[in-house]
Design an enzyme around this catalytic site. Sequence first.
Site, PDB file in Angstrom:
ATOM      1  N   LEU A  41    -111.713 -25.293  14.964  1.00 11.36           N
ATOM      2  CA  LEU A  41    -112.553 -23.726  15.639  1.00 11.36           C
ATOM      3  C   LEU A  41    -113.448 -22.720  14.952  1.00 11.36           C
ATOM      4  O   LEU A  41    -114.618 -23.009  15.510  1.00 11.36           O
ATOM      5  CB  LEU A  41    -111.021 -22.613  16.496  1.00 11.36           C
ATOM      6  N   LYS A  43    -115.722 -24.289  12.985  1.00 15.92           N
ATOM      7  CA  LYS A  43    -116.750 -24.963  11.723  1.00 15.92           C
ATOM      8  C   LYS A  43    -117.206 -25.592  13.085  1.00 15.92           C
ATOM      9  O   LYS A  43    -118.015 -24.931  13.016  1.00 15.92           O
ATOM     10  CB  LYS A  43    -115.575 -25.775  10.891  1.00 15.92           C
ATOM     11  N   HIS A 209    -112.647 -18.444  26.461  1.00 11.15           N
ATOM     12  CA  HIS A 209    -114.004 -18.571  26.917  1.00 11.15           C
ATOM     13  C   HIS A 209    -114.586 -19.236  27.680  1.00 11.15           C
ATOM     14  O   HIS A 209    -116.007 -19.602  28.362  1.00 11.15           O
ATOM     15  CB  HIS A 209    -114.305 -20.397  25.305  1.00 11.15           C
ATOM     16  N   HIS A 271    -107.272 -20.463  31.479  1.00 12.48           N
ATOM     17  CA  HIS A 271    -108.904 -20.525  31.706  1.00 12.48           C
ATOM     18  C   HIS A 271    -108.781 -20.730  33.521  1.00 12.48           C
ATOM     19  O   HIS A 271    -110.052 -20.418  34.239  1.00 12.48           O
ATOM     20  CB  HIS A 271    -109.010 -22.308  31.482  1.00 12.48           C
ATOM     21  N   LYS A 362    -104.636 -34.876  31.355  1.00  7.13           N
ATOM     22  CA  LYS A 362    -105.268 -35.373  30.350  1.00  7.13           C
ATOM     23  C   LYS A 362    -105.576 -36.772  30.110  1.00  7.13           C
ATOM     24  O   LYS A 362    -104.823 -37.198  31.291  1.00  7.13           O
ATOM     25  CB  LYS A 362    -104.912 -34.626  28.719  1.00  7.13           C
TER      26      LYS A 362
END
Length: 723
Positions: A41, A43, A209, A271, A362
């Site tokens: 996360l 990086k 986010h 989210h 997914k």
Amino acid sequence: MMSNPNNGTNNNNDNDFDEHTNEVLRTSSLSIVVVGASGDLAKKKTYPSLFALFKDKLLPSNTKLWGYARSKSTDADFRNKIRPYLEESAKKAGGTPAQITSFLDSCFYQSGPSYGDIPSYRALSKSIQEYEASLTKNQKNRLFYFAIPPNVFGETGVAIKQTCMTSGKNNWTRLIVEKPFGRDLESFEELNATLSKHFHEEHLYRIDHYLGKEMVQNLHVLRFANTWFERCWNADNIQCVLLTFKEPFGTEGRGGYFDQYGIIRDILQNHLLQVLTLMCMEAPSVLEGPRAGKAIRDAKVAVLNAIVPIELEDCVLGQYEGYADDPTITNKQTNCPTYCLMKVKIRTPRWQGVPIFLRAGKAMNEKKAEMRIQFKDAPASEYLFQGLDCPRNELVMRLQPNEAVYMKTNVKSPGFTAQPIQTELEVNYDARFFKGSSKCNPDAYTRLIFDVLRGKQSAFVRDDELRRAWELFTPVLHRIENENIQPQIYKQGSRGPDSADTFLSQYYKRNEQYVYNTNTPESSSIQKSFTTDTVKTANIVSSSKPTKKKPILKNKKDLCDIGLMGLAVMGQNFALNMADHGFRVAVGNRSPAKVTTTVERAKAEGNLPIVGCMSVAELIGSLKKPRRVVILVQAGKPVDDTIAQLSQYMEKDDIIIDGGNEWYPNSVRRAATLKEEGIRFLGMGISGGEEGARYGPALMQGGPRSAYEACAKIFEKCAATTK
């Protein structure tokens, strides 16, 4: 570079931000500590986002960054580890090598045996204090970013509270806390109690986010700055609402983590629920200014309080075929859902009777995140148009890919008939605001970190929001786990379980004839062949030519024989197989970490000639002509995505080889489309599994003879042989 009012100016000058922001940039110093700095996360997201702010001069001029983690590293080694991620980010959002070096010069590293080790944090605090003592700035602020698992939030917070808090009236200490915020109501309360014991709510910025995405933040303006939007935003006009998140890939080695949480916790409970609250809230008393944070979050909590707790009967659960084959999943009988369609009911006058669906999955047929509002049938349309079908209007706000807002609108069919047909009134953000420009929208993390610096909390999650969210979801989550409710199995690359479409069709009427318009100047024959709406594949190939880009060319002596895109285990193994037979292979993947892993495997297995590439431009520029690239990604839309990325850098007579076992009509379509550009296409099945890919698979090629002959030497050496 990002689009912002201060772009290219000195950060000592005023800009179009509010005076408080200008004051922060002018007069303060900032010490940033990324806790968990060695993790993915940090990086992939945290440091690239901080660099984006740095290169656009949206950090105070006196800013230093410390990374904290358990692994030992020197400052120089740490900088080398994060540099590739900054370089990759710079290709998308701008940034020069000199800016990257300047940013890294301000980055330091502190290790400790645990995330709550007091002596290590004292050493860190001493470094920060020495830095602050060297400055004359009036305000000295500290920001801590928790890029760590929630089980160590508590000990980390205690250590920071005891050793690293700022003092002084004007100075602040703020903590950005990443999800997941617990896994049910009880674990949330435990976690929240630990942090609340040491920090006030104004210290804490719980980041989701999705609340930083452009289209989500646009909801405020769309709803409350346009008269006609708000007039029809109610149960009198709206048939249903559908919030969707789809990924075309599975867990990809992260199954051990994902299996503890599942798609409901991972996507729906945070989210999509956050997006729902912004879509459905009443108008706050204010949307900008110092009171906006409280006003907006109060309005969101009011929506949550009006939602009926989720019931299992309102859910369709699915699990993609082969999910438990992920080697990191220990429970091979897992009932963890990788897909969920959930109906939500809101008890307010505005939304009473309107079903709101949250859908996430997914390993599905496409990458898509969108908000979709379907309106009711036009009154008396069946009578007025004498039985001709009049499709329902829809407002679609697309978060990804390619941000856009469009209204599906009925017009008269061209010619002599009066048949209503559906088209769209659209604003495509890239085409409308960034065409021909090097600027782009800031990504969600960049935007949210900048909000923290400005003390804007409206796009962060308050504790009472989380508490109510867990109250709504915990009962159904516990029932799924305690009663071992089994999800329905669905094929990878599909729309999900068939029963989900059946359930949804009771409320949502899908226009099977609608074809999303792709004939725009920005279209390309492949890039627009996978749209985010419900379209027919055969009808979505545009005649316009794609814009070609220049690859990053390498020295002739360093060129590779073949390239490979897609580094799951099959891709890694086939690349190693080719390299093992003496061919120099350039490899690429959408995540840089797998490129690094493949290169490390090549070194460990005898310094095999594999070259890691961090971008498509670099991969294509690393190949001998005619360039040959094998694609090993999931069938369906991921193949189209990869072809679109590759073809824009390729030339006449280059060759793309699809190494997946693809549906034949898709191969025919791709071959025909690429032929228009002069690019040759081979379909190639690779049989024998992961071990076969490494040591000798059965290869089944189909396509032009010239393309096969150009690749035959490589494939014949790498394929299985009989004695």
